[in-house]
Design a protein around this motif. Structure first.
Motif, PDB file in Angstrom:
ATOM      1  N   LEU A  79       0.779  -1.236   0.000  1.00  0.00           N
ATOM      2  CA  LEU A  79       0.000   0.000   0.000  1.00  0.00           C
ATOM      3  C   LEU A  79       0.811   1.286   0.000  1.00  0.00           C
ATOM      4  O   LEU A  79       0.259   2.358  -0.272  1.00  0.00           O
ATOM      5  N   ASN A  80       2.104   1.247   0.288  1.00  0.00           N
ATOM      6  CA  ASN A  80       2.825   2.503   0.470  1.00  0.00           C
ATOM      7  C   ASN A  80       2.880   3.328  -0.806  1.00  0.00           C
ATOM      8  O   ASN A  80       2.741   4.561  -0.769  1.00  0.00           O
ATOM      9  N   ALA A  81       3.085   2.696  -1.947  1.00  0.00           N
ATOM     10  CA  ALA A  81       3.120   3.440  -3.207  1.00  0.00           C
ATOM     11  C   ALA A  81       1.792   4.147  -3.442  1.00  0.00           C
ATOM     12  O   ALA A  81       1.755   5.310  -3.862  1.00  0.00           O
ATOM     13  N   ALA A  82       0.687   3.449  -3.167  1.00  0.00           N
ATOM     14  CA  ALA A  82      -0.630   4.059  -3.338  1.00  0.00           C
ATOM     15  C   ALA A  82      -0.850   5.191  -2.347  1.00  0.00           C
ATOM     16  O   ALA A  82      -1.498   6.193  -2.669  1.00  0.00           O
ATOM     17  N   ALA A  83      -0.326   5.058  -1.139  1.00  0.00           N
ATOM     18  CA  ALA A  83      -0.462   6.132  -0.151  1.00  0.00           C
ATOM     19  C   ALA A  83       0.227   7.399  -0.630  1.00  0.00           C
ATOM     20  O   ALA A  83      -0.300   8.512  -0.469  1.00  0.00           O
ATOM     21  N   LEU A  84       1.405   7.251  -1.241  1.00  0.00           N
ATOM     22  CA  LEU A  84       2.104   8.409  -1.797  1.00  0.00           C
ATOM     23  C   LEU A  84       1.293   9.035  -2.927  1.00  0.00           C
ATOM     24  O   LEU A  84       1.175  10.267  -3.025  1.00  0.00           O
ATOM     25  N   MET A  85       0.736   8.183  -3.791  1.00  0.00           N
ATOM     26  CA  MET A  85      -0.096   8.690  -4.880  1.00  0.00           C
ATOM     27  C   MET A  85      -1.301   9.452  -4.355  1.00  0.00           C
ATOM     28  O   MET A  85      -1.643  10.545  -4.846  1.00  0.00           O
ATOM     29  N   ILE A  86      -1.982   8.890  -3.357  1.00  0.00           N
ATOM     30  CA  ILE A  86      -3.157   9.551  -2.781  1.00  0.00           C
ATOM     31  C   ILE A  86      -2.762  10.903  -2.184  1.00  0.00           C
ATOM     32  O   ILE A  86      -3.483  11.893  -2.315  1.00  0.00           O
ATOM     33  N   GLY A  87      -1.600  10.958  -1.538  1.00  0.00           N
ATOM     34  CA  GLY A  87      -1.116  12.223  -1.010  1.00  0.00           C
ATOM     35  C   GLY A  87      -0.865  13.247  -2.103  1.00  0.00           C
ATOM     36  O   GLY A  87      -1.226  14.422  -1.979  1.00  0.00           O
ATOM     37  N   GLU A  88      -0.248  12.801  -3.197  1.00  0.00           N
ATOM     38  CA  GLU A  88       0.027  13.702  -4.317  1.00  0.00           C
ATOM     39  C   GLU A  88      -1.270  14.208  -4.953  1.00  0.00           C
ATOM     40  O   GLU A  88      -1.439  15.410  -5.186  1.00  0.00           O
ATOM     41  N   LYS A  89      -2.180  13.304  -5.240  1.00  0.00           N
ATOM     42  CA  LYS A  89      -3.435  13.690  -5.893  1.00  0.00           C
ATOM     43  C   LYS A  89      -4.294  14.521  -4.943  1.00  0.00           C
ATOM     44  O   LYS A  89      -4.910  15.514  -5.352  1.00  0.00           O
ATOM     45  N   GLY A  90      -4.321  14.144  -3.678  1.00  0.00           N
ATOM     46  CA  GLY A  90      -5.079  14.901  -2.698  1.00  0.00           C
ATOM     47  C   GLY A  90      -4.541  16.305  -2.517  1.00  0.00           C
ATOM     48  O   GLY A  90      -5.314  17.272  -2.404  1.00  0.00           O
ATOM     49  N   ALA A  91      -3.214  16.457  -2.488  1.00  0.00           N
ATOM     50  CA  ALA A  91      -2.622  17.785  -2.337  1.00  0.00           C
ATOM     51  C   ALA A  91      -3.004  18.682  -3.504  1.00  0.00           C
ATOM     52  O   ALA A  91      -3.333  19.866  -3.313  1.00  0.00           O
ATOM     53  N   GLU A  92      -2.976  18.132  -4.706  1.00  0.00           N
ATOM     54  CA  GLU A  92      -3.351  18.935  -5.872  1.00  0.00           C
ATOM     55  C   GLU A  92      -4.814  19.357  -5.800  1.00  0.00           C
ATOM     56  O   GLU A  92      -5.167  20.491  -6.125  1.00  0.00           O
ATOM     57  N   MET A  93      -5.681  18.450  -5.344  1.00  0.00           N
ATOM     58  CA  MET A  93      -7.094  18.796  -5.205  1.00  0.00           C
ATOM     59  C   MET A  93      -7.285  19.928  -4.193  1.00  0.00           C
ATOM     60  O   MET A  93      -8.059  20.858  -4.419  1.00  0.00           O
ATOM     61  N   VAL A  94      -6.589  19.843  -3.067  1.00  0.00           N
ATOM     62  CA  VAL A  94      -6.702  20.878  -2.043  1.00  0.00           C
ATOM     63  C   VAL A  94      -6.274  22.221  -2.615  1.00  0.00           C
ATOM     64  O   VAL A  94      -6.952  23.245  -2.439  1.00  0.00           O
ATOM     65  N   LEU A  95      -5.138  22.250  -3.318  1.00  0.00           N
ATOM     66  CA  LEU A  95      -4.642  23.499  -3.881  1.00  0.00           C
ATOM     67  C   LEU A  95      -5.583  24.041  -4.951  1.00  0.00           C
ATOM     68  O   LEU A  95      -5.821  25.253  -5.034  1.00  0.00           O
ATOM     69  N   GLU A  96      -6.105  23.148  -5.789  1.00  0.00           N
ATOM     70  CA  GLU A  96      -7.052  23.587  -6.821  1.00  0.00           C
ATOM     71  C   GLU A  96      -8.298  24.197  -6.195  1.00  0.00           C
ATOM     72  O   GLU A  96      -8.758  25.269  -6.618  1.00  0.00           O
ATOM     73  N   ASP A  97      -8.843  23.527  -5.190  1.00  0.00           N
ATOM     74  CA  ASP A  97     -10.078  24.011  -4.571  1.00  0.00           C
ATOM     75  C   ASP A  97      -9.847  25.283  -3.772  1.00  0.00           C
ATOM     76  O   ASP A  97     -10.749  26.130  -3.650  1.00  0.00           O
ATOM     77  N   THR A  98      -8.644  25.431  -3.227  1.00  0.00           N
ATOM     78  CA  THR A  98      -8.332  26.639  -2.456  1.00  0.00           C
ATOM     79  C   THR A  98      -8.161  27.839  -3.381  1.00  0.00           C
ATOM     80  O   THR A  98      -8.729  28.913  -3.154  1.00  0.00           O
ATOM     81  N   SER A  99      -7.381  27.671  -4.438  1.00  0.00           N
ATOM     82  CA  SER A  99      -7.153  28.785  -5.371  1.00  0.00           C
ATOM     83  C   SER A  99      -8.416  29.120  -6.144  1.00  0.00           C
ATOM     84  O   SER A  99      -8.628  30.259  -6.543  1.00  0.00           O
ATOM     85  N   GLY A 100      -9.281  28.092  -6.353  1.00  0.00           N
ATOM     86  CA  GLY A 100     -10.531  28.326  -7.071  1.00  0.00           C
ATOM     87  C   GLY A 100     -11.523  29.085  -6.243  1.00  0.00           C
ATOM     88  O   GLY A 100     -12.447  29.695  -6.783  1.00  0.00           O
TER      89      GLY A 100
END
Length: 535
Positions: free
Chosen positions: A514-535
């Motif tokens: 699961l660790n590789a997927a956890a890193l991916m979820i962190g990366e994708k989640g961070a981008e979503m947070v930034l997109e929703d914040t700047s939007g």
């Protein structure tokens, strides 16, 4: 109670996803971020030695050391669930294997309505996180923060196991994270130059000196604070003092599949009946919080080697043990660089399956259970686990006390498919070990032993000995239906300003570690947070 200055974002948990979030959300310098970790700093030297995970397995200074509740289908045994309690979380104490899962896992998420989470939607984030020793290509990343490396040296026993799998019809597979997962070969792992590279080292260390990132260790988050239906901060305890800290934008839970649902329930988000039982007022009724727990059940076979070439032999010989240390200190090579799976394979128990349903692991030592002393005899271990179990359990609080560990019940082997797959997987693994390629390397099978042959005997062995391989997931399930805990952008349904960003959001677990997927979820989640914040 002490109130502290507000931050833009509060991240709860400095595991793999939490470290990614801390790095990515502070990169542009716009946002002030607080990272809370219940454990301490990653200073234990065994964290940084790959094989050191055996020394950390039951160390409460870096490990939550959870015990599950009795598992009826495993002879009412309680199963030990280690989880990292240190910067880096479980990436600081795990077996280091880097396996993403199958493309079909994520495409299944997309078919369930999570259109942004199909394989084409997650592959860029896997690649963004990774620097692969073999270089980047269509499937692999070449310039990300997380090093992923080959084994430092092949081993004759591993070579024999790979040859045995090949004799049984499996193809050679030089990359389990490439075009296909099918086949046999050596694993890659999250190490570089003989050192573990946890998420704390790969993501958090480069961000630590940023003035907009604050890191608080030994800080147990006890509840999420709300103003009506909006999360406004958290309460935590550090050094015996209770603190409240505000989040002007969002609270981000990255505490993992055990602690994220626990914190939601402690904060009044969960099944109202359960919350009322513990005297907790319901903030939002979400009956799936803590449900749908999935985990991989590991079945091990132990063998006596025909030659004294195992780690057991080296460990129990003082001169050879000294040589292991010298080899590591001066060359960063040798047994101390070995991950929890040296070689392995992915295979199908039924020909009609489109993808493998079993992952096998081969390691050059043996023990009664992980973390115990190595056997005195020359031994090695071949194990496997079912990749996509149907059985589901739960994680739920036992009381309103945040210091009391939750109930962890995986409900292993609850379906006929799971029982059948494990029996067939054990038969196939034994067939590998009985092949001509292993003949000159194996003296005898010790466990289960030659007397165990029938389906009933194999299942009885599995019930008596199988245990977790430490992959809990899906307890804060993501979905598009009304019962989902989080939506497609990882926002907790029913409240504002709160997300869960870790492996607990998986709708179904992935086919592998699961660790590789956890890193991916962190990366994708961070981008979503930034997109929703700047939007």
């Amino acid at each position: 109670m002490t109130d502290t200055a507000a931050f833009d974002f509060i991240i709860v948990g400095a595991g793999s996803a939490g470290c990614v979030l801390a790095n990515r959300l502070t990169e542009n310098g716009r946002y002030k971020v607080l990272l809370l970790e219940a454990g301490g700093k990653d200073r234990n030297p065994w964290i940084h030695i790959p094989l050191g995970y055996g020394k950390l397995f039951r160390d409460p200074k870096v490990n939550w050391c959870y015990e599950g509740v009795p598992e009826a289908n495993l002879n009412n045994r309680t199963i030990y669930h280690p989880r990292g309690k240190v910067l880096g979380g479980s990436s600081s104490v795990n077996g280091l294997l880097y396996v993403r899962g199958q493309q079909q896992d994520f495409d299944g998420w997309a078919r369930a309505g999570l259109t942004d989470w199909g394989f084409d939607g997650v592959l860029p984030y896997f690649k963004r996180s990774e620097t692969n020793e073999n270089g980047g290509n269509r499937w692999r990343g070449g310039d990300g923060p997380q090093p992923v490396s080959n084994v430092t040296a092949p081993h004759p026993l591993c070579g024999a196991y790979i040859a045995a799998c090949r004799e049984s019809g499996l193809p050679d597979n030089p990359d389990f994270n490439g075009v296909t997962q099918d086949g046999t070969g050596y694993y890659q792992a999250t190490h570089e130059n003989g050192l573990r590279w946890s998420a704390a080292k790969s993501y958090l260390k480069p961000a630590r000196k940023r003035p907009n990132l604050s890191i608080q260790t030994h800080a147990l988050t006890t509840r999420i604070l709300f103003d009506g239906k909006r999360a406004t901060g958290v309460e935590y305890v550090a050094n015996g003092q209770r603190y409240r800290v505000g989040a002007t934008r969002e609270v981000l839970l990255a505490a993992g599949s055990i602690n994220s649902p626990q914190l939601l329930e402690l904060s009044g988000i969960g099944n109202p009946d359960l919350l009322a039982k513990h005297g907790i007022e319901t903030r939002h009724a979400s009956r799936q919080v803590g449900e749908n727990l999935q985990d991989h059940l590991q079945v091990r076979t132990v063998h006596e080697s025909a030659s004294r070439d195992t780690l057991n032999d080296q460990y129990h010989n003082l001169l050879r043990r000294f040589g292991i240390g010298l080899d590591y200190v001066f060359r960063r090579k040798g047994p101390l660089t070995v991950s929890a799976g040296y070689a392995g394979a992915f295979f199908k128990t039924r020909p009609e399956l489109l993808t493998p349903d079993i992952q096998s692991l081969f390691i050059i030592f043996s023990t009664d259970r992980m973390g115990d002393r190595l056997h005195e005899f020359s031994g090695f271990t071949a194990s496997f686990y079912q990749l996509r179990p149907e059985s589901q359990g739960h994680v739920h609080i036992r009381s309103p006390d945040p210091y009391q560990a939750p109930d962890i019940w995986c409900n292993y082997l609850a379906t006929e498919t799971d029982r059948r797959t494990n029996i067939d997987g054990l038969r196939q693994l034994r067939a590998f070990m009985d092949s001509p390629a292993m003949a000159g390397h194996r003296k005898r099978e010790i466990e289960p032993g030659p007397s165990v042959q029938s389906d009933d005997e194999l299942l009885a062995y599995i019930r008596a000995t199988a245990s977790t391989v430490y992959h809990p997931s899906s307890t804060c399930r993501m979905g598009v239906d009304d019962g989902a805990v989080v939506d497609e952008r990882l926002r907790v349904n029913g409240v504002d300003g709160l997300r869960v960003i870790d492996c607990s959001i998986m709708p179904t677990m992935v086919s592998g570690n699961l660790n590789a997927a956890a890193l991916m979820i962190g990366e994708k989640g961070a981008e979503m947070v930034l997109e929703d914040t700047s939007g």
